[in-house]
Design a protein around this motif. Structure first.
Motif, PDB file in Angstrom:
ATOM      1  N   SER A  64      38.203  21.920  37.264  1.00  0.00           N
ATOM      2  CA  SER A  64      37.593  23.106  36.666  1.00  0.00           C
ATOM      3  C   SER A  64      38.208  23.411  35.317  1.00  0.00           C
ATOM      4  CB  SER A  64      37.792  24.307  37.593  1.00  0.00           C
ATOM      5  OG  SER A  64      37.286  25.487  37.015  1.00  0.00           O
ATOM      6  N   THR A  65      37.426  24.037  34.445  1.00  0.00           N
ATOM      7  CA  THR A  65      37.932  24.462  33.146  1.00  0.00           C
ATOM      8  C   THR A  65      38.006  25.976  33.026  1.00  0.00           C
ATOM      9  OG1 THR A  65      35.695  24.395  32.205  1.00  0.00           O
ATOM     10  CG2 THR A  65      37.041  22.411  31.990  1.00  0.00           C
ATOM     11  N   HIS A  66      37.640  26.708  34.063  1.00  0.00           N
ATOM     12  CA  HIS A  66      37.766  28.160  34.009  1.00  0.00           C
ATOM     13  C   HIS A  66      37.763  28.729  35.424  1.00  0.00           C
ATOM     14  CE1 HIS A  66      33.402  27.456  34.100  1.00  0.00           C
ATOM     15  NE2 HIS A  66      33.256  28.664  34.575  1.00  0.00           N
ATOM     16  N   ILE A  67      37.971  30.039  35.526  1.00  0.00           N
ATOM     17  CA  ILE A  67      38.087  30.719  36.804  1.00  0.00           C
ATOM     18  C   ILE A  67      37.545  32.129  36.677  1.00  0.00           C
ATOM     19  CG2 ILE A  67      40.441  31.504  36.269  1.00  0.00           C
ATOM     20  CD1 ILE A  67      41.083  31.166  39.280  1.00  0.00           C
ATOM     21  N   ALA A  68      37.054  32.682  37.779  1.00  0.00           N
ATOM     22  CA  ALA A  68      36.602  34.071  37.820  1.00  0.00           C
ATOM     23  C   ALA A  68      37.424  34.815  38.868  1.00  0.00           C
ATOM     24  CB  ALA A  68      35.120  34.159  38.158  1.00  0.00           C
ATOM     25  N   LEU A  69      38.129  35.853  38.435  1.00  0.00           N
ATOM     26  CA  LEU A  69      38.811  36.748  39.373  1.00  0.00           C
ATOM     27  C   LEU A  69      37.783  37.746  39.886  1.00  0.00           C
ATOM     28  CD1 LEU A  69      42.282  37.831  37.912  1.00  0.00           C
ATOM     29  CD2 LEU A  69      41.834  36.826  40.158  1.00  0.00           C
ATOM     30  N   ILE A  70      37.469  37.711  41.167  1.00  0.00           N
ATOM     31  CA  ILE A  70      36.508  38.673  41.701  1.00  0.00           C
ATOM     32  C   ILE A  70      37.214  39.863  42.341  1.00  0.00           C
ATOM     33  CG2 ILE A  70      34.765  36.898  41.981  1.00  0.00           C
ATOM     34  CD1 ILE A  70      35.303  36.956  44.970  1.00  0.00           C
ATOM     35  N   SER A  71      38.528  39.744  42.516  1.00  0.00           N
ATOM     36  CA  SER A  71      39.406  40.853  42.871  1.00  0.00           C
ATOM     37  C   SER A  71      40.799  40.424  42.447  1.00  0.00           C
ATOM     38  CB  SER A  71      39.353  41.154  44.378  1.00  0.00           C
ATOM     39  OG  SER A  71      39.932  40.103  45.117  1.00  0.00           O
ATOM     40  N   ASP A  72      41.777  41.311  42.577  1.00  0.00           N
ATOM     41  CA  ASP A  72      43.106  40.941  42.098  1.00  0.00           C
ATOM     42  C   ASP A  72      43.779  39.883  42.968  1.00  0.00           C
ATOM     43  OD1 ASP A  72      43.722  42.420  44.320  1.00  0.00           O
ATOM     44  OD2 ASP A  72      44.868  43.956  43.256  1.00  0.00           O
ATOM     45  N   ASP A  73      43.180  39.539  44.101  1.00  0.00           N
ATOM     46  CA  ASP A  73      43.786  38.529  44.961  1.00  0.00           C
ATOM     47  C   ASP A  73      42.825  37.418  45.374  1.00  0.00           C
ATOM     48  OD1 ASP A  73      42.215  40.045  46.617  1.00  0.00           O
ATOM     49  OD2 ASP A  73      43.771  40.465  48.095  1.00  0.00           O
ATOM     50  N   VAL A  74      41.656  37.323  44.715  1.00  0.00           N
ATOM     51  CA  VAL A  74      40.694  36.268  45.029  1.00  0.00           C
ATOM     52  C   VAL A  74      40.169  35.676  43.722  1.00  0.00           C
ATOM     53  CG1 VAL A  74      38.476  35.657  46.077  1.00  0.00           C
ATOM     54  CG2 VAL A  74      39.986  37.295  47.225  1.00  0.00           C
ATOM     55  N   GLY A  75      40.278  34.355  43.586  1.00  0.00           N
ATOM     56  CA  GLY A  75      39.764  33.663  42.412  1.00  0.00           C
ATOM     57  C   GLY A  75      38.821  32.544  42.814  1.00  0.00           C
ATOM     58  N   CYS A  76      37.728  32.364  42.064  1.00  0.00           N
ATOM     59  CA  CYS A  76      36.744  31.327  42.351  1.00  0.00           C
ATOM     60  C   CYS A  76      36.644  30.371  41.168  1.00  0.00           C
ATOM     61  CB  CYS A  76      35.372  31.933  42.635  1.00  0.00           C
ATOM     62  SG  CYS A  76      35.317  33.005  44.105  1.00  0.00           S
ATOM     63  N   VAL A  77      36.609  29.080  41.453  1.00  0.00           N
ATOM     64  CA  VAL A  77      36.521  28.065  40.404  1.00  0.00           C
ATOM     65  C   VAL A  77      35.352  27.133  40.704  1.00  0.00           C
ATOM     66  CG1 VAL A  77      38.971  28.097  39.816  1.00  0.00           C
ATOM     67  CG2 VAL A  77      38.171  26.572  41.621  1.00  0.00           C
ATOM     68  N   PRO A  78      34.668  26.652  39.653  1.00  0.00           N
ATOM     69  CA  PRO A  78      33.612  25.658  39.867  1.00  0.00           C
ATOM     70  C   PRO A  78      34.206  24.253  39.851  1.00  0.00           C
ATOM     71  CG  PRO A  78      33.627  26.318  37.577  1.00  0.00           C
ATOM     72  CD  PRO A  78      34.746  27.080  38.254  1.00  0.00           C
ATOM     73  N   ASP A  79      33.704  23.396  40.688  1.00  0.00           N
ATOM     74  CA  ASP A  79      34.069  21.982  40.684  1.00  0.00           C
ATOM     75  C   ASP A  79      32.821  21.207  40.301  1.00  0.00           C
ATOM     76  OD1 ASP A  79      34.993  19.455  41.046  1.00  0.00           O
ATOM     77  OD2 ASP A  79      35.650  19.719  43.124  1.00  0.00           O
ATOM     78  N   SER A  80      32.648  21.012  38.993  1.00  0.00           N
ATOM     79  CA  SER A  80      31.389  20.461  38.494  1.00  0.00           C
ATOM     80  C   SER A  80      31.189  19.006  38.903  1.00  0.00           C
ATOM     81  CB  SER A  80      31.352  20.584  36.963  1.00  0.00           C
ATOM     82  OG  SER A  80      31.313  21.946  36.582  1.00  0.00           O
ATOM     83  N   TYR A  81      32.264  18.261  39.136  1.00  0.00           N
ATOM     84  CA  TYR A  81      32.111  16.871  39.576  1.00  0.00           C
ATOM     85  C   TYR A  81      31.476  16.784  40.961  1.00  0.00           C
ATOM     86  CZ  TYR A  81      34.955  14.931  35.769  1.00  0.00           C
ATOM     87  OH  TYR A  81      35.436  14.542  34.546  1.00  0.00           O
ATOM     88  N   GLU A  82      31.762  17.787  41.799  1.00  0.00           N
ATOM     89  CA  GLU A  82      31.261  17.772  43.172  1.00  0.00           C
ATOM     90  C   GLU A  82      30.121  18.776  43.375  1.00  0.00           C
ATOM     91  OE1 GLU A  82      32.170  15.593  45.330  1.00  0.00           O
ATOM     92  OE2 GLU A  82      33.826  14.729  44.166  1.00  0.00           O
ATOM     93  N   PHE A  83      29.696  19.468  42.307  1.00  0.00           N
ATOM     94  CA  PHE A  83      28.597  20.437  42.381  1.00  0.00           C
ATOM     95  C   PHE A  83      28.871  21.491  43.447  1.00  0.00           C
ATOM     96  CE2 PHE A  83      26.863  16.466  40.807  1.00  0.00           C
ATOM     97  CZ  PHE A  83      26.158  16.867  39.685  1.00  0.00           C
ATOM     98  N   ARG A  84      30.066  22.083  43.382  1.00  0.00           N
ATOM     99  CA  ARG A  84      30.433  23.073  44.371  1.00  0.00           C
ATOM    100  C   ARG A  84      31.309  24.142  43.739  1.00  0.00           C
ATOM    101  NH1 ARG A  84      35.028  19.777  47.981  1.00  0.00           N
ATOM    102  NH2 ARG A  84      36.438  19.342  46.209  1.00  0.00           N
ATOM    103  N   VAL A  85      31.498  25.234  44.470  1.00  0.00           N
ATOM    104  CA  VAL A  85      32.377  26.333  44.068  1.00  0.00           C
ATOM    105  C   VAL A  85      33.415  26.521  45.160  1.00  0.00           C
ATOM    106  CG1 VAL A  85      32.512  28.790  43.501  1.00  0.00           C
ATOM    107  CG2 VAL A  85      30.537  27.447  42.743  1.00  0.00           C
TER     108      VAL A  85
END
Length: 368
Positions: free
Chosen positions: A54-75
């Motif tokens: 991944s090249t970036h991340i989204a903090l959806i709360s102060d203790d949970v982060g989500c990243v895209p894995d573009s090679y595998e087409f998943r989050v």
């Protein structure tokens, strides 16, 4: 540690206030120039290994982060305590499926929005449950989302260049536009070009330019922009780790056939040309985030080996820099939490893994 760096390690959950005072110009062991004048070194309060590329991340709360894995087409969504909260997605056109390089952004109510080039944006719970789906006009190159407003660029056909746009993601309707994106501050830059950047909390816009400049619009409708050069810019050439990663990328099976990868017969010359070019100071629009105080945090390529540096600007003035662990790839800020996606040093097998580090930034201040 190089001379001239004010390095303050803040223990996890510390409440001590840290004020970093700007210094005079200094010399360093790695350059005849100088390091960032005011630098605070942070220690992570938590760290999680990640299998995502991944090249970036989204903090959806102060203790949970989500990243895209573009090679595998998943989050992939991780908890700060190391718990894997959800992994979802596959290649395709159906619900919960992705076709191209994805971007993720924070969405209200602790949710994550995923969008790509094709114009579809899907909102998910961190467990992977689909909440809603929105179609964004396919001609718009979305750079980011702020709450329920998307912003980006749209080509103007017939040689009309690019226009800045903001649109309501619920309706897909453009709510604001500015047709002269190409001309905004371009003549004032050193190289005559700039890259997409984010709107500011004050109603303006900011763009990275020429690797070490920022173009500021005080208000998005202002006729003219101001251009500022990073005052702590140091001309640096790719270090050994930069070259190693570039070579690894060129040889990666996942990138073969891409227009970005030269054929094998040209790769050694490509590497030599890469080593001879000064690095850009700023990482670009994906690594530009505003904190709750309205300060702009910008990832840099300075050093970019055992440590990385994030420059902090207040308005159009540089305030100081924050040093984080390992090689920075992307980051996000929410409230008092900074989260980074980093590439760890290669292990004895030569494999370099990725990780997510959490930092507490509530007590970090810059003063003069």
């Amino acid at each position: 540690m190089a001379r001239g760096v004010v390095a303050v390690t803040i223990p996890p959950h510390s409440r001590a206030k840290v004020v970093i005072v700007a210094l005079a110009a200094v010399t360093t062991t790695c350059s005849p120039e100088r390091l960032p004048e005011a630098t605070v070194a942070l220690a992570p309060m938590a760290s999680v290994s990640s299998d995502a590329f991944s090249t970036h991340i989204a903090l959806i709360s102060d203790d949970v982060g989500c990243v895209p894995d573009s090679y595998e087409f998943r989050v992939m969504c991780y908890g700060r305590d190391g718990e894997m909260l959800g992994v979802w997605g596959r290649e395709g056109e159906g619900p919960g499926e992705f076709q191209d390089v994805m971007q993720v952004r924070r969405w209200p109510h602790r949710r994550v929005a995923v969008f790509g080039i094709g114009g579809r944006m899907t909102v998910f719970e961190p467990t992977g449950e689909i909440v809603s789906e929105v179609r964004i006009p396919g001609t718009i190159m979305v750079n980011g989302i702020d709450s329920t407003t998307a912003f980006g660029l749209e080509p103007r056909f017939g040689g009309g260049g690019l226009r800045l746009v903001e649109l309501d993601v619920e309706s897909g309707e453009i709510v604001w536009e500015r047709p002269d994106y190409t001309d905004i501050g371009t003549k004032e830059t050193a190289c005559g070009r700039k890259s997409p950047g984010p709107p500011t909390p004050q109603g303006g816009w900011v763009f990275p330019a020429c690797g070490n400049q920022l173009v500021f619009l005080a208000h998005r409708d202002d006729p003219a922009a101001a251009v500022f050069r990073a005052p702590n810019y140091v001309e640096e050439f790719p270090n050994e780790r930069d070259v190693q990663i570039m070579r690894s990328n060129l040889e990666s099976p996942a990138l073969q056939g891409s227009f970005m990868v030269p054929p094998p017969s040209q790769r050694e010359q490509y590497i030599e040309d890469y080593k001879a070019r000064p690095k850009d100071w700023f990482m670009g629009g994906q690594a530009m985030k505003f904190d709750s105080l309205g300060r702009l945090w910008i990832g840099t390529r300075h050093d970019h080996s055992d440590y990385s540096y994030i420059d902090v600007w207040t308005g159009t003035e540089y305030s100081g820099s924050v040093r984080v662990r390992d090689r920075l790839i992307g980051f996000d800020i929410l409230g008092s939490t900074l989260v980074t996606v980093v590439r760890r040093p290669p292990d004895r097998r030569g494999i370099s893994g990725q990780a997510i580090d959490w930092y507490d930034i509530r007590e970090v201040e810059f003063g003069s």
